[in-house]
Scaffold this motif. Structure first.
Motif, mmCIF file in Angstrom:
data_model
loop_
_atom_site.group_PDB
_atom_site.id
_atom_site.type_symbol
_atom_site.label_atom_id
_atom_site.label_comp_id
_atom_site.label_asym_id
_atom_site.label_seq_id
_atom_site.Cartn_x
_atom_site.Cartn_y
_atom_site.Cartn_z
ATOM 1 N N PHE A 1 0.701 -1.383 -0.020
ATOM 2 C CA PHE A 1 0.034 0.107 0.076
ATOM 3 C C PHE A 1 0.711 1.252 -0.164
ATOM 4 O O PHE A 1 0.294 2.438 -0.031
ATOM 5 N N VAL A 2 2.237 1.109 0.098
ATOM 6 C CA VAL A 2 3.147 2.275 0.163
ATOM 7 C C VAL A 2 2.703 3.177 -0.949
ATOM 8 O O VAL A 2 2.768 4.658 -0.653
ATOM 9 N N ALA A 3 2.685 2.625 -2.044
ATOM 10 C CA ALA A 3 2.864 3.573 -3.374
ATOM 11 C C ALA A 3 1.266 4.134 -3.703
ATOM 12 O O ALA A 3 1.289 5.225 -4.364
ATOM 13 N N THR A 4 0.425 3.638 -2.761
ATOM 14 C CA THR A 4 -0.997 4.557 -2.973
ATOM 15 C C THR A 4 -0.766 5.908 -2.509
ATOM 16 O O THR A 4 -1.741 7.009 -3.064
ATOM 17 N N GLN A 5 0.096 6.224 -1.468
ATOM 18 C CA GLN A 5 0.445 7.523 -1.298
ATOM 19 C C GLN A 5 1.665 8.334 -1.753
ATOM 20 O O GLN A 5 1.746 9.429 -1.769
ATOM 21 N N GLN A 6 2.744 7.428 -2.099
ATOM 22 C CA GLN A 6 3.936 8.039 -2.917
ATOM 23 C C GLN A 6 4.145 7.021 -4.017
ATOM 24 O O GLN A 6 5.002 6.095 -4.030
ATOM 25 N N PRO A 7 3.902 7.696 -5.298
ATOM 26 C CA PRO A 7 4.110 6.876 -6.494
ATOM 27 C C PRO A 7 5.675 6.419 -6.812
ATOM 28 O O PRO A 7 5.895 5.649 -7.706
ATOM 29 N N ALA A 8 6.523 7.274 -6.133
ATOM 30 C CA ALA A 8 7.722 6.848 -6.302
ATOM 31 C C ALA A 8 8.248 5.371 -6.126
ATOM 32 O O ALA A 8 9.179 4.931 -6.470
ATOM 33 N N PHE A 9 7.330 4.695 -5.187
ATOM 34 C CA PHE A 9 7.565 3.423 -4.834
ATOM 35 C C PHE A 9 7.064 2.451 -5.751
ATOM 36 O O PHE A 9 7.167 1.317 -5.662
ATOM 37 N N GLY A 10 6.403 2.742 -6.795
ATOM 38 C CA GLY A 10 5.830 2.012 -8.074
ATOM 39 C C GLY A 10 4.445 2.100 -8.201
ATOM 40 O O GLY A 10 3.858 3.280 -7.620
ATOM 41 N N ASN A 11 3.817 1.322 -9.021
ATOM 42 C CA ASN A 11 2.370 1.430 -9.274
ATOM 43 C C ASN A 11 1.711 0.377 -8.288
ATOM 44 O O ASN A 11 1.973 -0.954 -8.688
ATOM 45 N N PRO A 12 0.721 0.584 -7.728
ATOM 46 C CA PRO A 12 -0.050 -0.157 -6.515
ATOM 47 C C PRO A 12 -1.290 -0.865 -6.976
ATOM 48 O O PRO A 12 -1.833 -1.664 -6.432
ATOM 49 N N THR A 13 -1.696 -0.389 -8.509
ATOM 50 C CA THR A 13 -2.998 -0.776 -9.098
ATOM 51 C C THR A 13 -3.309 -2.233 -8.861
ATOM 52 O O THR A 13 -4.298 -2.599 -8.281
ATOM 53 N N ALA A 14 -2.375 -3.032 -9.432
ATOM 54 C CA ALA A 14 -2.584 -4.465 -9.509
ATOM 55 C C ALA A 14 -2.518 -5.017 -8.082
ATOM 56 O O ALA A 14 -3.432 -5.795 -7.890
ATOM 57 N N PHE A 15 -1.832 -4.656 -7.101
ATOM 58 C CA PHE A 15 -1.680 -5.130 -5.910
ATOM 59 C C PHE A 15 -2.904 -5.094 -5.122
ATOM 60 O O PHE A 15 -3.558 -5.749 -4.461
#
Length: 325
Positions: free
Chosen positions: A253-267
């Protein structure tokens, strides 16, 4: 990955551990050098791990905790015992995890705890992810989300370490986690805005009260801790950072608030999380602040000197603080 916490062992020590775990008749014969029957697995940052081939061909993985004289962060103390507890708990789920063959915390053979587990013949998702197609990555990220949800279904008696002692509220637990990591930073003179971090966390602590049920969380379930084979998850590894807390603190869930960590959509899709409330978004920002603070401080404890990696972590911390301000 290189780290001063890696407790590397001599060939004689490795043979002694094989004998204790599997018997004298399984110790590799002759004077074979490293690379013949033993290979260090270099993906992790904390414990040293070896792939061993025993005399009858059985393959095992040995994990050794950091040396007794190496200072670790507060939340990493007793990490190996925590991982063994996690592996025992996860037998209740349908998520594949390593099978432990033997564990030793006596300190008789080496200066730290260690355990042997069955080797899993699979690829490290974090290592090969960039070589996969977007469709393959999407499928695996969905599977990681679903696996994370299965782990989070386990409940605990209190918030905090798997082996206790726990506390009755998530607010108390999380504030304690933040206090510990800030103390770790101050103890090693890490240059941080301690007052600013403390103020931000205290100002938003009330949002934590919505979490009332302690649930098993991995916290460290990144692609590098996922083993895959034939396009499927074969095993989840490295469970030493698990605790009872809020499932929203999970790495996916990290990237839901910081996109620099990747794309969280599929997770997120695999997890089954359709929307986020305002309370959940603020909690996730708190968790990102804790994570990025930990990333900056742990670089000192690991002895990491890569300027690009350290600068990236500090940039993410500044971003996390700005999103809460």
């Amino acid at each position: 990955m290189e780290s001063i916490t890696k407790n590397r062992q001599s060939l004689d020590s490795l043979r002694a551990m094989v004998a204790r775990a599997y018997g004298d008749d399984q110790v590799p014969s002759g004077t074979s050098s490293e690379g013949d029957w033993v290979q260090e697995l270099g993906h992790g940052w904390f414990n040293v791990a070896y792939r061993l081939r025993l005399r009858d061909g059985y393959q095992a993985v040995l994990k050794v905790a950091p040396p007794a004289g190496v200072e670790v962060m507060t939340y990493e103390r007793q990490a190996m015992a925590n991982e063994l507890t996690a592996l025992s708990l996860l037998k209740q789920t349908d998520v594949p995890v390593p099978v432990v063959d033997f564990a030793d915390s006596s300190g008789e053979l080496v200066d730290a705890g260690w355990f042997m587990m069955r080797y899993v013949d699979a690829d490290n998702y974090g290592v090969i992810r960039s070589t996969l197609s977007a469709c393959e990555q999407d499928k695996l990220d969905v599977a990681v989300g679903a696996a994370t949800r299965s782990l989070n279904a386990l409940t605990g008696p209190a918030f905090g370490p798997l082996n206790g002692p726990g506390v009755p509220s998530w607010r108390q637990c999380f504030l304690g986690m933040v206090a510990d990591v800030l103390h770790d930073g101050e103890r090693r003179d890490v240059d941080l805005d301690y007052a600013g971090i403390h103020t931000l966390v205290a100002a938003h602590a009330g949002y934590l009260d919505e979490v009332t049920e302690p649930r098993f969380v991995e916290w460290d379930l990144w692609p590098s801790n996922v083993l895959i084979r034939d396009g499927r998850i074969e095993c989840l590894i490295d469970h030493e950072r698990a605790f009872y807390g809020d499932p929203l603190i999970e790495a996916g869930f990290v990237a839901t608030q910081q996109p620099a960590f990747g794309n969280p959509t599929a997770f997120v899709r695999g997890y089954g999380k359709v929307t986020f409330t305002e309370n959940e978004r603020i909690r996730r920002r708190l968790y990102n602040l804790y994570l990025t603070t930990t990333m900056v401080i742990e670089a000192v404890y690991r002895g990491r000197t890569d300027p690009d990696r350290n600068a990236w972590a500090r940039a993410r911390l500044a971003e996390a603080m700005a999103r809460l301000s």
